[in-house]
Write an enzyme that holds these catalytic residues in place. Sequence first.
Site, PDB file in Angstrom:
ATOM      1  N   HIS A 568       0.828  -1.203   0.000  1.00  0.00           N
ATOM      2  CA  HIS A 568       0.000   0.000   0.000  1.00  0.00           C
ATOM      3  C   HIS A 568       0.868   1.261   0.000  1.00  0.00           C
ATOM      4  O   HIS A 568       0.727   2.115   0.874  1.00  0.00           O
ATOM      5  CB  HIS A 568      -0.919   0.016   1.229  1.00  0.00           C
ATOM      6  CG  HIS A 568      -1.947  -1.057   1.245  1.00  0.00           C
ATOM      7  ND1 HIS A 568      -2.657  -1.393   2.388  1.00  0.00           N
ATOM      8  CD2 HIS A 568      -2.415  -1.879   0.272  1.00  0.00           C
ATOM      9  CE1 HIS A 568      -3.498  -2.375   2.113  1.00  0.00           C
ATOM     10  NE2 HIS A 568      -3.361  -2.688   0.832  1.00  0.00           N
ATOM     11  N   HIS A 599      -7.507   0.099   2.828  1.00  0.00           N
ATOM     12  CA  HIS A 599      -6.833  -0.487   1.685  1.00  0.00           C
ATOM     13  C   HIS A 599      -6.897   0.537   0.561  1.00  0.00           C
ATOM     14  O   HIS A 599      -7.970   1.069   0.264  1.00  0.00           O
ATOM     15  CB  HIS A 599      -7.481  -1.811   1.290  1.00  0.00           C
ATOM     16  CG  HIS A 599      -7.187  -2.919   2.256  1.00  0.00           C
ATOM     17  ND1 HIS A 599      -6.728  -4.152   1.868  1.00  0.00           N
ATOM     18  CD2 HIS A 599      -7.273  -2.978   3.606  1.00  0.00           C
ATOM     19  CE1 HIS A 599      -6.555  -4.927   2.940  1.00  0.00           C
ATOM     20  NE2 HIS A 599      -6.875  -4.217   4.001  1.00  0.00           N
TER      21      HIS A 599
END
Length: 629
Positions: A568, A599
């Site tokens: 990420h 996310h």
Amino acid sequence: MPLLALLLLFTSTIVIPLVSPSLSQRNIISPSDLRPSYDYIIPGGGLAGLVLASRLSEDSSVSVLVLEAGASGDDPEDRARINTPSGAYFTSIVGTQYDWAHRTVPQGNMGGRVIGWPRGKVLGGSTAMNAMYLVGPSSVEIDAWAELLGSMDDDGSGMSSSTFQSMHAAMRKSEIFVPPLTQPQRVGNIQYETGNYGSGGPMSVSYPAVQMSITGNWTSTLLSALGIPPLTSPNGGTALGGYISPSSINPSNWTRSSSRSCIDALSPRDNLHIMTNAHVTRIVFSDSRSSNGEVVATGIEFAERREGERKVVNVSREIILASGPIGSPRILLLSGVGPKDVLESAGVGVVEELGGVGGFLQDHVTSGITWRANFETAGDIHASRSEFSRTPEFLSTLINAIAFLNLSTLFSHSPSSLSTFTSQLPSGDTSTSLVPSSYSEVREGYKVLYKLHLEKILSDPGVPQLELLMSVVGEGVVGIQAALQHPFRLDSMGRIYINSSNPFDEPVIDPGYLSHSADIILMRQGMKLIRRLGEAFQDLELFGDEVYPGERVQSDTQWESWAGTQYHPIGSCAMLPLHGLANVRVIDSSVYPFEFAAHVCLSSPFPSFTFIYFISHFPISYKRNETRY
């Protein structure tokens, strides 16, 4: 436990229009169709880029070009791999031609390991290869971002808290939510709130056709073992708690709903062109500046391959970078925009000196534990090669059992350790000892972010600091990961830079993992929690013995060697707009100044919607904030 007790099949009656291959190709052009000039050029055909392209091209009076370095991914065999949800685990495109396959430099605080950073090199970007979790940030984090940018209101940009209060409403315009069917909802104990999602957009939000029964034990075991309550309304602004997250899945045929959905289902648009296999090599700038002294972009240079012909397409309005937290800073640097020392070392002429380009890099650090599974896992079923294992229903299986917890839960068994931890954190005035930049404005930017982290992100009990995730895709094993959500690398962030002027050479990626002692402490606490949770599942006779890393791993140093990434990355262009550039913007996740407890897939379009707001309400030439980080 019998297979039928674990899995439930059913026939869907949900109707979502499917897109035929001929329709999905109609906005993709060949080189001969390329026009000499476009109003907007978007380098990057991933989530942010395709969302923005679909919205901009709603205005038939403007022309839009998307340049994607990768292929379309429309080869039938490859398309099947991409479209199959569980393919993210069993037949992943990671390591194929559709993966940039980036790698970090050796990480000194991870035993010198080199960490792989897969990123999607295909139309749809990383939404064509990710695990499809749809997990959004908390309202506290969005408000903190709004506060950070709120000073821009004084110079007429229109950036205000009210803009961000409407951000979720804007996001819902891209979604179509379909609730889970009754049986998998019951098996997985899935809870949701329909109002948190959209109903008329192109990107599907739903749940798989099959739920493993272990997911039904997730929230109850979290509550009994760790005191983590169920979250009954995910993605509504509150993030703390345990739940089964929705996925970017199309329940009409149990396929992946990637960002291509934003353009595949569009009616024919003569004003939207998408070119694949177009690797952007640099932004072309005018030799003269604008009346207010800013650099003006006149076009984009691109090529199909390293030895290929360099072509230029002109732009009449703006270039909008959407190449992600690696691609966007790389394009700027190759174009002569960035830190002077980096550009000169790479042999690139300085067009605009901006010290923050490539800096502020952050990522979610993760580590996990694996046990023997006393039940049949999804990995076991896939390995059986049974008829059932090849059905679309089973191949939609995604075990999105997650939980977010705050500091008090993280230190629940040692409250005194929490007090010691917070008291030892450096203040904002002493937090730049590890900043990888000599620019004073960049260092001041780090101080601002660190202060916000301490006062807004860390101190608010409603902001998660750690995520837990369960996985049952391995054969005979079950795993739980802990992922650090707000790394203290805010005073020791990594960076991305170039060491070559060749646009086909790899950039240098140094995330600086675990360079702050606080990150190590938080990860260690997370691993202790995971072991306690595993013991609770062992009491239920669902987990067997620990397999990985094993009881031998206990010390701080040992845990550092097992840490990895949640893939990420954000922050490498933490500035919107770019100071000194008249008509170049960045609208992908690289603009985020700090990590969200989320996310990235669900939050990546946020900058796109912000840009839509800007061009709808304010002239392009609005005055820039003078803070240059």
